[in-house]
Scaffold this motif. Structure first.
Motif, PDB file in Angstrom:
ATOM      1  N   LEU A  15       0.854  -1.238   0.101  1.00  0.00           N
ATOM      2  CA  LEU A  15       0.016  -0.111   0.003  1.00  0.00           C
ATOM      3  C   LEU A  15       0.833   1.350   0.117  1.00  0.00           C
ATOM      4  CD1 LEU A  15      -2.844  -1.344   2.623  1.00  0.00           C
ATOM      5  CD2 LEU A  15      -2.969  -0.887   0.174  1.00  0.00           C
TER       6      LEU A  15
ATOM      7  N   THR B  49       1.629   3.601  -2.402  1.00  0.00           N
ATOM      8  CA  THR B  49       1.177   4.813  -3.061  1.00  0.00           C
ATOM      9  C   THR B  49       0.229   5.701  -2.312  1.00  0.00           C
ATOM     10  OG1 THR B  49       1.318   3.545  -5.193  1.00  0.00           O
ATOM     11  CG2 THR B  49      -0.155   5.757  -5.096  1.00  0.00           C
TER      12      THR B  49
ATOM     13  N   SER C 266     -12.390   2.857  -0.170  1.00  0.00           N
ATOM     14  CA  SER C 266     -11.381   1.930   0.076  1.00  0.00           C
ATOM     15  C   SER C 266      -9.993   2.650   0.474  1.00  0.00           C
ATOM     16  CB  SER C 266     -11.136   0.919  -1.037  1.00  0.00           C
ATOM     17  OG  SER C 266     -12.523   0.367  -1.077  1.00  0.00           O
ATOM     18  N   GLY C 267      -9.320   2.304   1.288  1.00  0.00           N
ATOM     19  CA  GLY C 267      -7.987   2.837   1.522  1.00  0.00           C
ATOM     20  C   GLY C 267      -7.857   4.380   2.239  1.00  0.00           C
TER      21      GLY C 267
ATOM     22  N   ILE D 147      -5.213   9.071   0.982  1.00  0.00           N
ATOM     23  CA  ILE D 147      -5.803   7.757   0.561  1.00  0.00           C
ATOM     24  C   ILE D 147      -4.474   6.740   0.271  1.00  0.00           C
ATOM     25  CG2 ILE D 147      -6.767   6.431  -1.568  1.00  0.00           C
ATOM     26  CD1 ILE D 147      -9.044   8.300  -1.583  1.00  0.00           C
ATOM     27  N   ARG D 148      -4.624   5.449   0.609  1.00  0.00           N
ATOM     28  CA  ARG D 148      -3.239   4.650   0.430  1.00  0.00           C
ATOM     29  C   ARG D 148      -3.969   3.470  -0.603  1.00  0.00           C
ATOM     30  NH1 ARG D 148       1.642   4.647   1.849  1.00  0.00           N
ATOM     31  NH2 ARG D 148       2.107   6.223   3.634  1.00  0.00           N
ATOM     32  N   THR D 149      -2.980   3.317  -1.628  1.00  0.00           N
ATOM     33  CA  THR D 149      -3.327   2.181  -2.693  1.00  0.00           C
ATOM     34  C   THR D 149      -2.136   1.468  -2.975  1.00  0.00           C
ATOM     35  OG1 THR D 149      -3.123   3.716  -4.722  1.00  0.00           O
ATOM     36  CG2 THR D 149      -5.318   3.346  -3.868  1.00  0.00           C
ATOM     37  N   LYS D 150      -2.223   0.421  -3.637  1.00  0.00           N
ATOM     38  CA  LYS D 150      -0.820  -0.408  -4.148  1.00  0.00           C
ATOM     39  C   LYS D 150      -0.020   0.528  -4.845  1.00  0.00           C
ATOM     40  CE  LYS D 150       0.192  -4.832  -6.294  1.00  0.00           C
ATOM     41  NZ  LYS D 150      -0.264  -5.985  -6.435  1.00  0.00           N
TER      42      LYS D 150
ATOM     43  N   SER E 294      -4.060   0.900  -9.197  1.00  0.00           N
ATOM     44  CA  SER E 294      -5.205   0.637  -8.269  1.00  0.00           C
ATOM     45  C   SER E 294      -5.670   2.007  -7.989  1.00  0.00           C
ATOM     46  CB  SER E 294      -4.825  -0.205  -7.215  1.00  0.00           C
ATOM     47  OG  SER E 294      -3.696   0.467  -6.486  1.00  0.00           O
ATOM     48  N   PHE E 295      -5.000   3.134  -7.899  1.00  0.00           N
ATOM     49  CA  PHE E 295      -5.940   4.255  -7.484  1.00  0.00           C
ATOM     50  C   PHE E 295      -6.657   5.004  -8.625  1.00  0.00           C
ATOM     51  CE2 PHE E 295      -6.055   8.949  -8.244  1.00  0.00           C
ATOM     52  CZ  PHE E 295      -6.580   9.156  -7.076  1.00  0.00           C
TER      53      PHE E 295
ATOM     54  N   LEU F  34      -9.782   2.941  -8.288  1.00  0.00           N
ATOM     55  CA  LEU F  34     -10.480   3.647  -7.083  1.00  0.00           C
ATOM     56  C   LEU F  34     -11.226   5.017  -7.592  1.00  0.00           C
ATOM     57  CD1 LEU F  34     -10.893   3.606  -3.924  1.00  0.00           C
ATOM     58  CD2 LEU F  34      -8.795   5.159  -3.773  1.00  0.00           C
TER      59      LEU F  34
END
Length: 161
Positions: A72, A74, A101-102, A119-122, A126-127, A130
């Motif tokens: 996570l 990013t 999410s995130g 926000i945190r993403t992979k 993935s952002f 989202l």
């Protein structure tokens, strides 16, 4: 005269502050180790720590996880402008934002934006997903601006004591 909803700030002495500082650095510290750090008996330290919790000064004890190790890494800051500034539009947005999410944080702000979200993403892909699947459908949103974090210079959970 103070309103009923506003509680008076609790009186904290140097030992209370030392306990809070120590818990911010490492909340897994044993009561015995903590009592040594603040020069109190274990029983007195435990009473004070429990009092600080009862006063709501310690909201929780958590583990801080490594977002990169958990894929996570990013981090994105999102500026949100609502199309209307009504209590209902703010309430609707805030309720929906809690389900994104995130989403790590969401703040009402002054200035150009109404909210900032963290926000945190992979990864970027993935952002993007989202953004397309959730952010674009948040209620009452007129504009969303995304700021990809290139380098995290400072992140702390420790309040200045």
């Amino acid at each position: 005269m103070q309103a009923k909803s506003e509680a008076a700030a609790p009186e904290l002495d140097r030992i209370d502050r030392a306990i809070l500082r120590a818990l911010q650095r490492d909340a897994s510290v044993s009561n015995i180790a903590l009592s040594r750090k603040v020069n109190l008996s274990a029983a007195a330290c435990l009473r004070r720590t429990e009092r600080l919790k009862q006063l709501g000064l310690v909201r929780g004890i958590v583990a801080l996880l490594d977002p990169v190790a958990l894929e996570l890494g990013t981090l994105v800051m999102i500026g949100v402008v609502l199309d209307r500034s009504t209590p209902q539009s703010f309430a609707d947005f805030e309720q929906a934002a809690q389900k994104v999410s995130g989403c790590m944080e969401c703040h009402v702000v002054t200035g150009e934006f109404d909210y900032f979200m963290l926000i945190r993403t992979k990864d970027n892909e993935s952002f993007n997903r989202l953004h397309a699947e959730q952010l674009l459908y948040l209620p009452g949103v007129r504009q969303i601006r995304s700021f990809m974090v290139l380098k995290q210079v400072l992140s702390t959970t420790q309040l200045p004591m």
